[in-house]
Design a protein around this motif. Structure first.
Motif, PDB file in Angstrom:
ATOM      1  N   VAL A   1      11.907 -10.503  24.574  1.00 32.69           N
ATOM      2  CA  VAL A   1      12.781 -11.310  25.256  1.00 32.69           C
ATOM      3  C   VAL A   1      13.066 -12.632  24.917  1.00 32.69           C
TER       4      VAL A   1
ATOM      5  N   THR B   1      16.203 -14.267  23.054  1.00 29.77           N
ATOM      6  CA  THR B   1      16.918 -15.369  23.579  1.00 29.77           C
ATOM      7  C   THR B   1      17.158 -16.714  22.497  1.00 29.77           C
TER       8      THR B   1
ATOM      9  N   LEU C   1      14.412  -8.138  32.349  1.00 31.45           N
ATOM     10  CA  LEU C   1      15.169  -8.890  31.517  1.00 31.45           C
ATOM     11  C   LEU C   1      15.373  -8.155  30.225  1.00 31.45           C
TER      12      LEU C   1
ATOM     13  N   GLU D   1      19.059  -7.194  28.525  1.00 35.68           N
ATOM     14  CA  GLU D   1      19.456  -7.348  27.073  1.00 35.68           C
ATOM     15  C   GLU D   1      19.782  -6.453  26.225  1.00 35.68           C
TER      16      GLU D   1
ATOM     17  N   LEU E   1      24.433 -11.448  27.039  1.00 30.98           N
ATOM     18  CA  LEU E   1      23.265 -12.362  26.869  1.00 30.98           C
ATOM     19  C   LEU E   1      23.870 -13.801  26.210  1.00 30.98           C
ATOM     20  N   THR E   2      24.860 -13.404  25.225  1.00 33.35           N
ATOM     21  CA  THR E   2      25.363 -14.482  24.712  1.00 33.35           C
ATOM     22  C   THR E   2      26.479 -15.065  25.480  1.00 33.35           C
TER      23      THR E   2
ATOM     24  N   MET F   1      18.044 -13.633  35.126  1.00 34.58           N
ATOM     25  CA  MET F   1      18.413 -13.959  33.939  1.00 34.58           C
ATOM     26  C   MET F   1      18.796 -15.414  33.651  1.00 34.58           C
TER      27      MET F   1
ATOM     28  N   VAL G   1      17.007 -18.054  31.407  1.00 32.92           N
ATOM     29  CA  VAL G   1      17.504 -18.814  30.196  1.00 32.92           C
ATOM     30  C   VAL G   1      17.636 -20.311  30.317  1.00 32.92           C
TER      31      VAL G   1
END
Lengths: 321, 319
Positions: B192, B196, B264, B268, B275-276, B310, B314
């Motif tokens: 993950v 990321t 997570l 994903e 996620l992006t 999440m 991030v």
């Protein structure tokens, strides 16, 4: 031509026969394994042996080295190094587990066990010789001369220790892969015997790591074993581990096996002895010889100073009582 | 006649033998005299010492240019961008350092093509970046427009530089997870975290590209906009500090086994494109809500909790 064809045919028959013999359960039964280890351990318990029953640094063993003390300027004597503890831990494992081979009737190839026992036996004879030499000097002997005798004894112990771990590892593999003592470890209800052997054979690997690092890579001149491992040897494995704790132990020990491969590769390419003694702990100086040594050093330090320390804490709190 | 035929056969054999000898000698000469290619590990190690994160001379040139920007009227609005690019380089360098500690142990070299492409791109563009600032250093009388065009050149080259890291990290991520074997540091957390990193770099590159294309012929303060790039780079910097420089989560995963990493990973895998999207917007909008099709067995409450984790993750927060 006919002779050549006949010879080839005969060779094929012999090879085929050997394969069939092995496949159909040829080889030695467990009793032979048991007797081989038994004979060597009994030999090492005789009166003239360098070993005796003792407790040192929390380790109790029938194989603690006698007379393994170095003299200081103040005429007092100190424990010399980690050789005696490592040898005791390795031989303790063999002494505890070799009887499990006794009643295993199925035959198997035990060539590796035999050769590792032979090497241990050879190492033992050298160790015994050096031990008997230390008895030729009196306690009042000059410090330099006294310590010279002990240094030769320690050097023999350093080499002997590696043969002990090869021998213990061969036994552990035999009991796990052939006798299948810990086969049930990943089942729904692993037996107490399986849990105990599984955990202890994995802890043996840790002692083996320390042996590789301290006795071979550091030449028993620098570094020391974390004392948490000494204290663990006086405790016993919790054989009623929860399913979660067992799964966690299996996951961790399996991943540690992979990490061990990386660390052994690092140890093959990096001399901690050179790093400390020749380069005085300056990795930049060592990197002038090999630009990658810094990476190997990081792996070695992570493994011994982080992963094994964390594992020891996990053992103390969860796996042992 | 027979003798002639025999003689012809012998000649043929002699020619074949001679040809084989020539081939053998050529091979030996090639092996001995051709310059040996640097190993990927050696090549990789080089880039960890040439960027402004590691090289004092390059760093000094960059600082000098920052000072020039700060005291030249009409270009001071670039200050935040300069600061962000420096921070980004430091974070990229930390990720490269992370991989550098493991790459030597990788058994599978099938990703070396992509990895070497990335390394060469980083090295070439770093050299150009150094040259741009070295030239700027010599031009002590440079006015606003020259400084502007210097920075526009620098930014465009920096975009290529970061794209080199993108190739490198994507190749390294694959090599790391597929060829170290089953080790302590390859787990749900490492997957993950490193995925990321790749997503963050992609989002940051997209923003740098927008800036490059909007400032090709010089910029004015009235039309210039850094947008969220600074905030994203700052978020990335926190993320790298929390999970890459401090490797606690990766190294202790088997002990702590935080369930959230499983969640997570699920986020994903299931909402990969989000996620992006999340990274693209979260840095400046922590209250963001994402709508997604819930094709898992998650309840809305579970999905909301997952998104909340999440977000914290991030931004480099505790998970």
């Amino acid at each position: 031509m006919k002779k050549i064809l006949t010879s080839i045919l005969m060779a094929i028959i012999v090879v085929f026969g050997c394969v069939m013999f092995t496949a159909c359960g040829g080889g030695e039964p467990g009793k032979v394994v048991y007797e081989a280890y038994h004979a060597q351990l009994e030999e090492m318990k005789k009166e003239d042996s360098p070993f005796g029953a003792a407790t040192r640094n929390n380790i109790t063993s029938n194989f603690m080295m006698k007379n393994f003390m170095i003299k200081t300027a103040s005429e007092t004597k100190l424990d010399y190094g980690d050789q005696d503890e490592l040898i005791a831990l390795g031989l303790n494992f063999i002494e505890k587990y070799y009887p499990l081979a006794k009643d295993f009737e199925k035959g198997s190839d035990i060539a590796h066990i035999k050769s590792s026992l032979e090497k241990m036996s050879e190492g033992y004879e050298i160790l015994k010789e050096e031990y008997s030499n230390t008895k030729k000097i009196s306690d009042s002997e000059d410090m330099t001369i006294y310590n010279g005798f002990i240094a030769r004894y320690a050097e023999a112990a350093r080499h002997f220790s590696s043969t002990v771990y090869d021998c213990a590892a061969a036994l552990a593999r035999y009991l796990s892969n052939t006798v299948k003592v810990d086969e049930s470890i990943e089942s729904e209800a692993p037996t107490a015997a399986a849990i105990e052997f599984y955990v202890e054979r994995n802890i043996l690997k840790v002692y083996h790591d320390y042996n590789e690092f301290l006795m071979n890579n550091c030449k028993a001149s620098v570094g020391s074993m974390n004392s948490g491992w000494y204290s663990l040897s006086g405790k016993s494995v919790k054989t009623n581990l929860s399913k979660e704790a067992t799964a966690q132990a299996v996951a961790y020990f399996t991943a540690l096996d992979g990490e061990r491969i990386l660390t052994r590769e690092a140890l093959e390419n990096f001399s901690y002895y050179d790093y400390q003694i020749i380069y005085n702990g300056d990795v930049k100086a060592y990197e002038k010889i090999d630009s990658h040594v810094g990476i190997y050093l990081k792996q070695i330090e992570k493994y011994f100073n982080q992963y094994l320390i964390t594992l020891n804490a996990f053992c103390q709190t969860t796996l042992y009582q | 006649m027979a003798e002639k035929k025999k003689g012809g056969k012998g000649k043929k054999i002699a020619i074949i033998m001679l040809a084989l000898l020539v081939v053998a000698v050529t091979v030996v000469l090639l092996v001995v005299f051709l310059p040996k290619n640097k190993s990927t590990a050696d090549n990789f190690k080089e880039i960890t010492s040439i960027t402004i994160a590691d090289n004092e001379e390059s760093k000094a040139d960059y600082v000098l240019f920052e000072e020039k920007i700060a005291k030249t009227s009409g270009v001071q609005y670039y200050s935040d961008e300069l600061s962000a690019i420096k921070s980004l380089t430091n974070s990229l360098d930390s990720v490269a350092d992370f991989y550098n500690d493991y790459y030597l142990f990788a058994q599978d070299n099938s990703f070396n093509g992509q990895i070497n492409d990335g390394i060469n791109q980083i090295k070439n563009s770093q050299k150009k970046l150094n040259d741009i600032l070295a030239a700027a250093k010599l031009d002590v009388e440079a006015g606003m427009s020259i400084i502007q065009s210097t920075w526009i050149d620098y930014r465009a080259t920096a975009a290529t530089f970061v794209k080199g890291y993108q190739k490198l990290f994507e190749g390294m991520n694959k090599a790391y997870h597929s060829s170290l074997g089953n080790v302590l540091v390859t787990n749900d957390a490492s997957r993950v975290i490193l995925n990321t990193v790749d997503a963050y770099v992609a989002v940051i590159i997209s923003d740098i590209d927008k800036l490059v294309s909007s400032n090709l012929s010089g910029s004015k303060e009235s039309t210039y906009s850094l947008g969220d790039l600074g905030a994203k780079i700052e978020g990335f910097s926190h993320f790298v500090a929390s999970y890459i420089k401090d490797q606690t989560h990766i190294q202790n995963f088997y002990y702590t086994m935080p369930e959230c990493y499983g969640q997570l990973a699920k986020f994903e895998q299931t909402f990969g494109e989000n996620l992006t999207k999340l990274l693209d917007t979260i840095s400046y909008n922590p209250e963001l809500e994402i709508s997604y099709s819930n094709n898992l067995t998650l309840t809305n409450a579970q999905a909301a909790a997952l998104l909340s984790n999440m977000k914290a993750f991030v931004l480099g927060g505790e998970v």
